[in-house]
Design a protein around this motif. Structure first.
Motif, PDB file in Angstrom:
ATOM      1  N   GLN A  12      33.367  38.901  34.402  1.00 14.52           N
ATOM      2  CA  GLN A  12      33.810  37.818  35.270  1.00 14.52           C
ATOM      3  C   GLN A  12      35.280  38.036  35.627  1.00 14.52           C
ATOM      4  O   GLN A  12      36.059  38.523  34.805  1.00 14.52           O
ATOM      5  CB  GLN A  12      33.657  36.476  34.560  1.00 14.52           C
ATOM      6  CG  GLN A  12      32.218  36.111  34.245  1.00 14.52           C
ATOM      7  CD  GLN A  12      31.438  35.784  35.496  1.00 14.52           C
ATOM      8  OE1 GLN A  12      31.842  34.960  36.299  1.00 14.52           O
ATOM      9  NE2 GLN A  12      30.307  36.449  35.667  1.00 14.52           N
ATOM     10  N   PRO A  13      35.680  37.678  36.831  1.00 12.40           N
ATOM     11  CA  PRO A  13      37.096  37.757  37.185  1.00 12.40           C
ATOM     12  C   PRO A  13      37.933  36.888  36.253  1.00 12.40           C
ATOM     13  O   PRO A  13      37.453  35.871  35.754  1.00 12.40           O
ATOM     14  CB  PRO A  13      37.135  37.204  38.617  1.00 12.40           C
ATOM     15  CG  PRO A  13      35.752  37.412  39.128  1.00 12.40           C
ATOM     16  CD  PRO A  13      34.846  37.232  37.947  1.00 12.40           C
ATOM     17  N   ASP A  14      39.173  37.286  36.026  1.00 15.86           N
ATOM     18  CA  ASP A  14      40.059  36.551  35.145  1.00 15.86           C
ATOM     19  C   ASP A  14      41.406  36.371  35.820  1.00 15.86           C
ATOM     20  O   ASP A  14      42.146  37.344  35.956  1.00 15.86           O
ATOM     21  CB  ASP A  14      40.223  37.286  33.815  1.00 15.86           C
ATOM     22  CG  ASP A  14      41.074  36.523  32.824  1.00 15.86           C
ATOM     23  OD1 ASP A  14      41.141  35.280  32.940  1.00 15.86           O
ATOM     24  OD2 ASP A  14      41.662  37.169  31.951  1.00 15.86           O
ATOM     25  N   PRO A  15      41.709  35.179  36.315  1.00 19.51           N
ATOM     26  CA  PRO A  15      40.925  33.958  36.253  1.00 19.51           C
ATOM     27  C   PRO A  15      39.818  33.963  37.309  1.00 19.51           C
ATOM     28  O   PRO A  15      39.915  34.663  38.319  1.00 19.51           O
ATOM     29  CB  PRO A  15      41.944  32.855  36.527  1.00 19.51           C
ATOM     30  CG  PRO A  15      42.929  33.505  37.431  1.00 19.51           C
ATOM     31  CD  PRO A  15      43.006  34.942  36.966  1.00 19.51           C
ATOM     32  N   ILE A  16      38.805  33.159  37.108  1.00 20.78           N
ATOM     33  CA  ILE A  16      37.664  33.099  38.016  1.00 20.78           C
ATOM     34  C   ILE A  16      38.101  32.685  39.419  1.00 20.78           C
ATOM     35  O   ILE A  16      37.517  33.100  40.418  1.00 20.78           O
ATOM     36  CB  ILE A  16      36.566  32.167  37.458  1.00 20.78           C
ATOM     37  CG1 ILE A  16      35.244  32.356  38.186  1.00 20.78           C
ATOM     38  CG2 ILE A  16      36.993  30.717  37.493  1.00 20.78           C
ATOM     39  CD1 ILE A  16      34.457  33.534  37.717  1.00 20.78           C
ATOM     40  N   GLU A  17      39.179  31.895  39.518  1.00 22.52           N
ATOM     41  CA  GLU A  17      39.680  31.445  40.821  1.00 22.52           C
ATOM     42  C   GLU A  17      40.101  32.600  41.716  1.00 22.52           C
ATOM     43  O   GLU A  17      40.115  32.468  42.939  1.00 22.52           O
ATOM     44  CB  GLU A  17      40.860  30.480  40.637  1.00 22.52           C
ATOM     45  CG  GLU A  17      40.493  29.165  40.000  1.00 22.52           C
ATOM     46  CD  GLU A  17      40.494  29.213  38.472  1.00 22.52           C
ATOM     47  OE1 GLU A  17      40.177  28.185  37.852  1.00 22.52           O
ATOM     48  OE2 GLU A  17      40.797  30.269  37.883  1.00 22.52           O
ATOM     49  N   ALA A  18      40.448  33.725  41.132  1.00 20.46           N
ATOM     50  CA  ALA A  18      40.860  34.885  41.927  1.00 20.46           C
ATOM     51  C   ALA A  18      39.743  35.370  42.838  1.00 20.46           C
ATOM     52  O   ALA A  18      40.002  35.942  43.894  1.00 20.46           O
ATOM     53  CB  ALA A  18      41.314  36.022  41.013  1.00 20.46           C
ATOM     54  N   ALA A  19      38.499  35.136  42.457  1.00 21.34           N
ATOM     55  CA  ALA A  19      37.364  35.602  43.248  1.00 21.34           C
ATOM     56  C   ALA A  19      36.962  34.636  44.349  1.00 21.34           C
ATOM     57  O   ALA A  19      36.150  34.977  45.205  1.00 21.34           O
ATOM     58  CB  ALA A  19      36.171  35.859  42.338  1.00 21.34           C
ATOM     59  N   ASP A  20      37.525  33.448  44.368  1.00 20.50           N
ATOM     60  CA  ASP A  20      37.152  32.442  45.364  1.00 20.50           C
ATOM     61  C   ASP A  20      37.884  32.700  46.679  1.00 20.50           C
ATOM     62  O   ASP A  20      38.747  31.940  47.105  1.00 20.50           O
ATOM     63  CB  ASP A  20      37.450  31.042  44.829  1.00 20.50           C
ATOM     64  CG  ASP A  20      37.001  29.943  45.774  1.00 20.50           C
ATOM     65  OD1 ASP A  20      36.168  30.213  46.662  1.00 20.50           O
ATOM     66  OD2 ASP A  20      37.492  28.802  45.609  1.00 20.50           O
TER      67      ASP A  20
END
Length: 100
Positions: free
Chosen positions: A62-70
């Motif tokens: 999962q991307p770290d942080p997940i917000e980076a992928a949004d």
């Protein structure tokens, strides 16, 4: 939620009890990311779209942080984000997290 009062928290919207800030700019490392940079290499490229697809469909990291992928800013990581990145890279679409 991380037991650090918001006034002292270097990233108040994100759980980060260790308050790690390696570059000393008073912003928690977990809050510093490039929007669309799902793989965390510092740039937005086709590898990020691939990273998102791998995470969604194949159980990849999962991307770290997940917000980076949004990349499209809809509040979640999904196939639309991978498509948004592809459109940005190859077809001149809006950059990730573009706001009109």
């Amino acid at each position: 939620e991380d037991t650090v009062p918001d006034g002292c928290d270097n990233c108040p919207e994100t759980y980060n009890p260790d308050q790690e800030d390696l570059n000393g700019n008073d912003i928690g490392d977990i809050c510093e990311y490039v929007c669309g940079d799902a793989n965390g290499d510092g740039s937005v490229n086709i590898a990020d779209a691939s990273y998102i697809i791998n995470a969604i469909f194949f159980g990849g990291n999962q991307p770290d942080p997940i917000e980076a992928a949004d990349a499209n800013g809809d509040g979640s990581m999904n196939l639309a984000d991978a498509s948004y990145i592809v459109n940005y890279i190859f077809f001149g679409g809006h950059p990730p997290c573009y706001e009109e």
